[in-house]
Design a protein around this motif. Structure first.
Motif, short mmCIF file in Angstrom:
data_model
loop_
_atom_site.label_atom_id
_atom_site.label_comp_id
_atom_site.label_asym_id
_atom_site.label_seq_id
_atom_site.Cartn_x
_atom_site.Cartn_y
_atom_site.Cartn_z
N PHE A 1 3.51 -0.71 -15.56
CA PHE A 1 3.56 0.70 -15.18
C PHE A 1 2.36 1.43 -15.80
N VAL A 2 1.81 2.37 -15.09
CA VAL A 2 0.76 3.24 -15.63
C VAL A 2 1.04 4.67 -15.18
N SER A 3 0.64 5.61 -15.98
CA SER A 3 0.75 7.03 -15.63
C SER A 3 -0.64 7.56 -15.32
N VAL A 4 -0.76 8.23 -14.20
CA VAL A 4 -2.06 8.76 -13.79
C VAL A 4 -1.94 10.26 -13.53
N SER A 5 -3.03 10.95 -13.74
CA SER A 5 -3.11 12.39 -13.44
C SER A 5 -4.54 12.71 -13.00
N PRO A 6 -4.90 12.24 -11.83
CA PRO A 6 -6.29 12.40 -11.39
C PRO A 6 -6.61 13.85 -11.04
N ALA A 7 -7.87 14.22 -11.26
CA ALA A 7 -8.31 15.56 -10.90
C ALA A 7 -8.60 15.67 -9.41
N THR A 8 -8.98 14.54 -8.81
CA THR A 8 -9.26 14.50 -7.37
C THR A 8 -8.56 13.28 -6.78
N SER A 9 -8.51 13.21 -5.49
CA SER A 9 -7.84 12.09 -4.81
C SER A 9 -8.51 10.77 -5.20
N VAL B 1 0.87 -1.18 0.00
CA VAL B 1 0.00 0.00 0.00
C VAL B 1 0.90 1.22 0.00
N LYS B 2 0.79 2.01 -1.06
CA LYS B 2 1.64 3.19 -1.19
C LYS B 2 0.80 4.46 -1.27
N ASN B 3 1.30 5.52 -0.63
CA ASN B 3 0.60 6.81 -0.61
C ASN B 3 1.43 7.86 -1.34
N TYR B 4 0.75 8.61 -2.19
CA TYR B 4 1.41 9.68 -2.93
C TYR B 4 0.57 10.95 -2.82
N THR B 5 1.25 12.07 -2.87
CA THR B 5 0.56 13.37 -2.88
C THR B 5 1.08 14.17 -4.07
N ILE B 6 0.17 14.62 -4.89
CA ILE B 6 0.54 15.43 -6.06
C ILE B 6 -0.31 16.69 -6.09
N ASN B 7 0.14 17.65 -6.86
CA ASN B 7 -0.63 18.88 -7.08
C ASN B 7 -1.57 18.69 -8.26
N PRO B 8 -2.61 19.48 -8.34
CA PRO B 8 -3.53 19.37 -9.48
C PRO B 8 -2.79 19.55 -10.80
N GLY B 9 -3.09 18.69 -11.76
CA GLY B 9 -2.45 18.77 -13.07
C GLY B 9 -1.16 18.00 -13.20
N GLU B 10 -0.61 17.53 -12.10
CA GLU B 10 0.63 16.76 -12.15
C GLU B 10 0.34 15.29 -12.49
N SER B 11 1.35 14.63 -13.08
CA SER B 11 1.25 13.21 -13.43
C SER B 11 2.13 12.39 -12.48
N LEU B 12 1.77 11.12 -12.35
CA LEU B 12 2.50 10.22 -11.46
C LEU B 12 2.55 8.83 -12.12
N THR B 13 3.71 8.18 -12.06
CA THR B 13 3.85 6.83 -12.59
C THR B 13 3.74 5.81 -11.45
N LEU B 14 2.82 4.87 -11.62
CA LEU B 14 2.61 3.83 -10.62
C LEU B 14 3.18 2.52 -11.18
N ALA B 15 3.87 1.75 -10.33
CA ALA B 15 4.53 0.51 -10.77
C ALA B 15 4.15 -0.64 -9.86
N ALA B 16 3.77 -1.76 -10.47
CA ALA B 16 3.48 -2.96 -9.69
C ALA B 16 4.77 -3.49 -9.08
N SER B 17 4.65 -4.16 -7.94
CA SER B 17 5.84 -4.60 -7.20
C SER B 17 6.29 -6.01 -7.58
N TRP B 18 5.68 -6.62 -8.56
CA TRP B 18 6.07 -7.96 -8.96
C TRP B 18 6.12 -8.06 -10.48
N LYS B 19 6.69 -9.19 -10.95
CA LYS B 19 6.71 -9.46 -12.37
C LYS B 19 5.67 -10.52 -12.69
N GLY B 20 4.95 -10.26 -13.73
CA GLY B 20 3.91 -11.21 -14.11
C GLY B 20 2.89 -10.56 -15.01
N GLN B 21 1.63 -10.87 -14.80
CA GLN B 21 0.53 -10.26 -15.53
C GLN B 21 -0.21 -9.30 -14.62
#
Length: 299
Positions: free
Chosen positions: A45-53, A13-33
């Motif tokens: 890996f996925v890139s996210v840029s949510p407008a709200t939490s 479980v990971k927590n991140y804090t970003i400002n509005p309009g910023e992007s963040l790359t999320l990475a799974a902790s294992w190899k597989g599907q």
């Protein structure tokens, strides 16, 4: 024979804090599907840029392993203040704007005014600034019912943030400035110009009373200030001197005379006395009686 795969440090479980309009790359902790909850992506890996939490989860194909990512969007705060607690309708002023961060390009700040009870159910837009770095907004207070519980708040567009309101503002209609009195005065006389009742007066001739005595041709107006500090300026009044001429029938001769040249004394209603030489005698007579006796008419 069964085959097992040991995965280390999974189910994080990971927590991140970003400002509005910023992007963040999320990475799974294992190899597989992989299968991501927010968009069904199957990459590590996925890139996210949510407008709200938001919370994103990535699972393996068996739903045995999952990483959870909590992304908190730190929404900026907007505060404002006014120069005083009383504002006059029709006033244009700058309202300071303070934000906790820089907004994204294309953002606009809108100043809203509540109703007299402080409610923003149907806010009135009183000013807008297109900027990502707030400083101040120029606003104009419209004509509204008098009240002591108005509020002003600032709303942004990118990201959409509603700022804290300034409560307890008093809004008052400006006074009505008028001038009454005769705009004509007689030669040697005066006329009185009277302003509407107020707390402070400033006439264009520099006088500061409720009325002025005028004996000079010219244009006069007055700026008044009421008890709430609201001001208004009257329409200008053009003051002129009354010009009188008369047709006189003396000894059978009709003569037109400019009475202004021979008037000795005027009252406020332009009555006068006049020296007339007739038959070698000088007599001072009331002009009104003179006009009646000699059938003269004033123009």
């Amino acid at each position: 024979m069964y085959q097992f795969t040991m995965i280390k440090d999974a189910n994080k479980v990971k927590n991140y804090t970003i400002n509005p309009g910023e992007s963040l790359t999320l990475a799974a902790s294992w190899k597989g599907q992989y299968s991501w909850s927010h968009n069904g992506a199957t990459t590590a890996f996925v890139s996210v840029s949510p407008a709200t939490s938001t919370t994103d989860v990535v699972n393996d194909q068996y739903q045995c392993v999952a990483d959870t990512f909590k992304v908190i969007v730190a929404m900026p705060s907007i505060t404002t203040s006014t120069a005083g607690s009383t504002i006059c309708a029709g006033t244009t002023l700058k309202i300071p704007v303070v934000s906790s961060t820089i907004f994204t390009a294309g953002n606009s700040f809108t100043a809203q005014l509540s109703d007299a009870s402080g409610s923003f159910s149907t806010p009135v837009i009183i000013g807008t600034e297109n900027t990502s770095t707030p400083d101040s907004i120029t606003v104009t207070i419209p004509t509204l019912p008098d009240g002591n519980n108005y509020s002003i708040r600032i709303v942004s567009s990118h990201p959409p943030v509603t700022g804290a309101s300034t409560n307890g503002l008093s809004v008052h209609a400006p006074p009505v400035a008028t001038i009454t009195g005769n705009s004509l005065f007689c030669p040697g006389g005066i006329t009185i110009l009277i302003a509407a009742i107020a707390s402070i007066y400033m006439w264009t001739n520099g006088e500061t009373g409720n009325f002025i005595s005028v004996d000079t041709i010219g244009t006069y107006s007055v700026t008044i200030t009421d008890a709430n500090g609201c001001t208004a300026t009257s329409p200008a009044v053009e003051v002129t001197m009354k010009v009188l001429t008369g047709d006189f029938n003396l000894d059978g001769t009709v003569t037109t005379i400019d009475l202004n040249l021979i008037l000795v004394q005027f009252g406020t209603d332009c009555t006068c006395v006049l020296d007339i030489t007739k038959d070698g005698h000088v007599s001072m007579i009331d002009i009104n009686a003179f006009l009646q006796n000699y059938g003269a008419t004033c123009h």
